[in-house]
Motif scaffolding. Structure first.
Motif, short mmCIF file in Angstrom:
data_model
loop_
_atom_site.label_atom_id
_atom_site.label_comp_id
_atom_site.label_asym_id
_atom_site.label_seq_id
_atom_site.Cartn_x
_atom_site.Cartn_y
_atom_site.Cartn_z
N HIS A 108 0.83 -1.22 0.00
CA HIS A 108 0.00 0.00 0.00
C HIS A 108 0.86 1.25 0.00
O HIS A 108 0.57 2.22 -0.70
CB HIS A 108 -1.03 -0.06 1.14
CG HIS A 108 -0.82 0.89 2.27
ND1 HIS A 108 -1.00 2.24 2.13
CD2 HIS A 108 -0.47 0.70 3.56
CE1 HIS A 108 -0.76 2.83 3.29
NE2 HIS A 108 -0.44 1.93 4.16
N ARG A 134 -4.76 0.59 -5.24
CA ARG A 134 -4.32 0.55 -3.84
C ARG A 134 -5.48 0.22 -2.90
O ARG A 134 -5.29 -0.37 -1.85
CB ARG A 134 -3.70 1.89 -3.47
CG ARG A 134 -3.29 2.02 -2.02
CD ARG A 134 -2.73 3.39 -1.75
NE ARG A 134 -2.61 3.62 -0.33
CZ ARG A 134 -3.58 4.13 0.43
NH1 ARG A 134 -4.72 4.47 -0.12
NH2 ARG A 134 -3.41 4.30 1.72
N GLU A 135 -6.69 0.62 -3.26
CA GLU A 135 -7.84 0.35 -2.40
C GLU A 135 -8.03 -1.14 -2.16
O GLU A 135 -8.56 -1.54 -1.12
CB GLU A 135 -9.11 0.95 -3.01
CG GLU A 135 -9.19 2.47 -2.92
CD GLU A 135 -9.23 2.96 -1.49
OE1 GLU A 135 -9.81 2.29 -0.64
OE2 GLU A 135 -8.65 4.02 -1.23
N ASP A 136 -7.60 -1.98 -3.13
CA ASP A 136 -7.77 -3.42 -2.95
C ASP A 136 -6.93 -3.94 -1.79
O ASP A 136 -7.37 -4.79 -1.02
CB ASP A 136 -7.38 -4.16 -4.24
CG ASP A 136 -8.32 -3.81 -5.38
OD1 ASP A 136 -9.44 -3.38 -5.08
OD2 ASP A 136 -7.92 -3.95 -6.54
N ASP A 139 -8.45 -3.18 1.36
CA ASP A 139 -9.52 -4.13 1.67
C ASP A 139 -8.95 -5.35 2.41
O ASP A 139 -9.53 -5.81 3.38
CB ASP A 139 -10.21 -4.60 0.39
CG ASP A 139 -11.16 -3.55 -0.15
OD1 ASP A 139 -11.47 -2.61 0.60
OD2 ASP A 139 -11.58 -3.68 -1.31
N GLU A 142 -8.19 -4.48 5.86
CA GLU A 142 -9.40 -4.33 6.66
C GLU A 142 -9.98 -5.70 7.03
O GLU A 142 -10.43 -5.91 8.15
CB GLU A 142 -10.42 -3.50 5.89
CG GLU A 142 -11.48 -2.93 6.80
CD GLU A 142 -12.44 -2.03 6.08
OE1 GLU A 142 -12.12 -1.55 4.98
OE2 GLU A 142 -13.53 -1.81 6.62
N ASN A 147 -9.10 -2.68 10.37
CA ASN A 147 -9.04 -1.25 10.11
C ASN A 147 -8.21 -0.98 8.87
O ASN A 147 -7.36 -1.79 8.49
CB ASN A 147 -8.45 -0.51 11.31
CG ASN A 147 -8.94 0.92 11.40
OD1 ASN A 147 -9.66 1.38 10.51
ND2 ASN A 147 -8.55 1.62 12.43
N ARG A 148 -8.45 0.15 8.25
CA ARG A 148 -7.75 0.46 7.01
C ARG A 148 -6.34 0.99 7.24
O ARG A 148 -5.41 0.64 6.54
CB ARG A 148 -8.52 1.51 6.22
CG ARG A 148 -9.71 1.00 5.49
CD ARG A 148 -10.57 2.16 5.06
NE ARG A 148 -9.86 3.13 4.26
CZ ARG A 148 -9.77 3.07 2.93
NH1 ARG A 148 -10.35 2.12 2.27
NH2 ARG A 148 -9.10 3.99 2.26
N VAL A 149 -6.19 1.88 8.22
CA VAL A 149 -4.90 2.54 8.36
C VAL A 149 -4.16 2.14 9.64
O VAL A 149 -3.12 1.51 9.57
CB VAL A 149 -5.04 4.06 8.23
CG1 VAL A 149 -3.72 4.73 8.48
CG2 VAL A 149 -5.53 4.43 6.84
#
Lengths: 411, 149
Positions: A108, A134-136, A139, A142, A147-149
């Motif tokens: 990421h 990058r969103e994948d 995912d 997550e 969590n994402r970050v």
């Protein structure tokens, strides 16, 4: 026409080319940069000071907030340092899961960098494309951590959450999708004439300078220095996988080890896909067993951490380079006795000065972005004179003099 | 302060990093890029506060940035709203007892302008969906101004 004298140009602390507050002072002659200087300190939050007021379990959450981009790397290295100091052994499964999250974070972070670099070149389609893919990986993070970050995944002795078979299946599917994109992404960045024109022979850091200035991470590997803590000082599961992977340097992929920004693009992109293969390797070889050696948090805190006496240093390869934490624990004391963080950007900022030499003004944003600076990580140290309250920057001679005095036992 | 009719079509935002940890900042960029794509609503990141309607402020305000953030706030033309992104601006977050933090950002901005429109987007870090929600709230707050003289 009279020759224009060298004139100064200030960039920052708030500037569209900078994502974080820091300040640059350039000396220019026409469009050419003669000299560059850096004034950090705008992002200072006093994290090490805060850490020394809290117990290790609380500091875990503080380490993530050293930097939101490489949050897992900081937590990884901090848990390792405390484990060394307090003699806590992580379980084998935890070691593998730790590496999995660290490598997902590298994917990421490198994709993030590729997008930001495209943006700084004025190539916004690249920014949108890389951030879309990058969103994948966000995912996957997550699904695995919740969590994402800031994941809060690491804990002393292991990790907080186990991965389910369902989660592994989803992660594998997304990783498979990335492998299909490999050719497309490499083609976009490495065959595009605009990117080649703006990055080749721009912001060059030579092999000698990379070693002399103690640079680290993809920046040095772009110059051909085989410096990667994952392989030279393997920890957790890196030791098991080091025969299957190798340090990424441009010459292995048919590009010269020039150390310019193009070499860094090559290194970071190939490292991204290398990290995807590493994640696959971890999922293939994931051992069974408990995820933590000490599931009872109060026992961990009261019996192990509070009673521990010792100091330790740990190193982990964060996405931007080598991250080092030093921790000292005192017996009977709840708080951490001493904590020092040396982040990768701290090792890399000196390279900026040589990279800016003879650059054009238009290349300043991409050179700033090229080392993947993380000012949030770096701005933790300012020297304040206790008597006068004035801030001052110490030169090398001054630091040496103070170090000599300290060595003789003076204050 | 009365808004013009054309104002409420789309909001332009300026991102101020007041000693943030980057967590919220990357989520702001994520909100602008294709998965969440706020640009389809005309919400755009601009390069200078003088073009902005909304300030996105991340991070607690430290000593070095305090004066700069105040100047940025003053440079933004009214009517304007401040979006406090993340917990740091609302309560200083995990840095609450640090020596270099100038108190919660909302209190700080109220000292500069008592009538400031402040919208909170809590979270550490926030999710991109929350930013979209926050911008909608800011839009509503600015629309309310139209009724006032």
């Amino acid at each position: 026409m009279a020759k224009a004298p060298p004139y100064p140009l200030m960039i920052g602390p708030i500037h569209p080319a900078l994502k974080e507050p820091t300040m640059f002072k350039f000396t220019l002659e026409g469009e050419r940069v003669l000299d560059a200087d850096l004034q950090p300190g705008f992002n200072h939050r006093g994290i090490e000071y805060l850490g020394m007021k809290r117990n290790p379990l609380q500091v875990l959450h503080l380490t993530e907030r050293v930097c939101g981009i490489c949050s897992a790397a900081h937590q990884f290295v901090f848990t390792r340092a405390v484990e060394h100091a307090a003699v806590i052994q992580p379980t084998e499964r935890a070691d593998y899961l730790r590496v999995l999250i660290a490598e997902l974070e590298r994917i990421h972070s490198h994709l993030l960098w590729a997008g930001v670099a495209g943006h700084e070149l004025g190539f916004d389609s690249v920014l949108y494309y890389t951030w879309k893919i990058r969103e994948d990986v966000q995912d996957i993070l997550e699904i695995l951590t919740g969590n994402r970050v800031n994941h809060s995944y690491y804990i002393f002795g292991g990790v907080r959450r186990d991965v389910s078979d369902e989660g592994i299946a989803k992660a594998r599917k997304i990783l498979q999708g990335y492998k299909k994109l490999e050719d497309t992404v490499l083609n976009i960045f490495l065959s595009d004439p605009t990117i080649a024109h703006r990055t080749r022979d721009v912001g060059t850091l030579t092999y000698d300078n990379a070693i002399k200035l103690c640079a680290c991470g993809p920046l040095t590997r772009g110059a051909g220095v085989k410096k990667d803590v994952r392989f030279s000082w393997p920890c957790a599961a890196y030791g098991d996988m080091k025969n299957d992977f190798k340090v990424v340097i441009p010459s292995d992929y048919g590009y010269p080890n020039k150390g310019d920004i193009f070499s860094q693009v090559v290194v970071r992109l190939h490292e991204t896909f290398e990290a995807i293969r590493m994640c696959d390797w971890v999922l293939d070889n994931l051992p069974k067993g408990p995820i933590t050696s000490e599931p009872n948090l109060s026992a961990l805190l009261m019996a192990k951490l509070r009673m521990a006496e010792g100091e330790a240093v740990a190193r982990v390869e964060a996405p931007r380079g080598e991250d080092i934490h030093y921790v000292r624990l005192k017996k009977g004391k709840m708080e951490i006795d001493s904590w020092k963080v040396r982040v990768p950007t701290y090792g890399n900022i000196m390279s900026w000065i040589t990279m800016f030499k003879d650059a054009q003004i238009a290349d300043i944003p991409i050179i700033i972005a090229s080392i993947d600076p993380c000012i949030g990580c770096m701005d933790r140290v300012t020297v304040v004179d206790g008597d006068s309250g004035k801030e001052k920057v110490l030169g090398m001679d001054e630091i040496k003099r103070l170090a000599d005095r300290r060595a003789r036992g003076w204050k | 302060m009365k808004l013009t009719k054309s104002f409420d079509r789309s909001l332009w935002v300026f991102h101020v990093n007041a000693a943030s940890c980057n967590g919220c900042d990357i989520e702001i960029v994520a909100a602008l890029t294709p998965r969440y794509d706020v640009e389809r609503f005309g919400i755009k990141l601009v390069g200078t506060p003088r073009h902005a309607d909304v300030l996105l402020v991340t991070g607690p305000v430290n000593t070095q940035m305090a004066d700069r953030v105040r100047r940025i706030y003053e440079q933004t033309p009214g009517p304007k709203a401040v979006l406090i992104i993340g917990n740091c601006g609302a309560s200083s977050g995990v840095y609450y007892d640090s020596y270099c933090i100038q108190g919660p950002f909302d209190e700080f901005i109220k000292k500069v302008d008592p009538n400031a429109i402040i919208v909170y987007v809590p979270g550490c870090p926030i999710r991109p969906e929350a930013i979209i929600m926050g911008v909608v709230e800011a839009w509503k707050a600015l629309e309310k101004l139209r009724g006032e003289a």
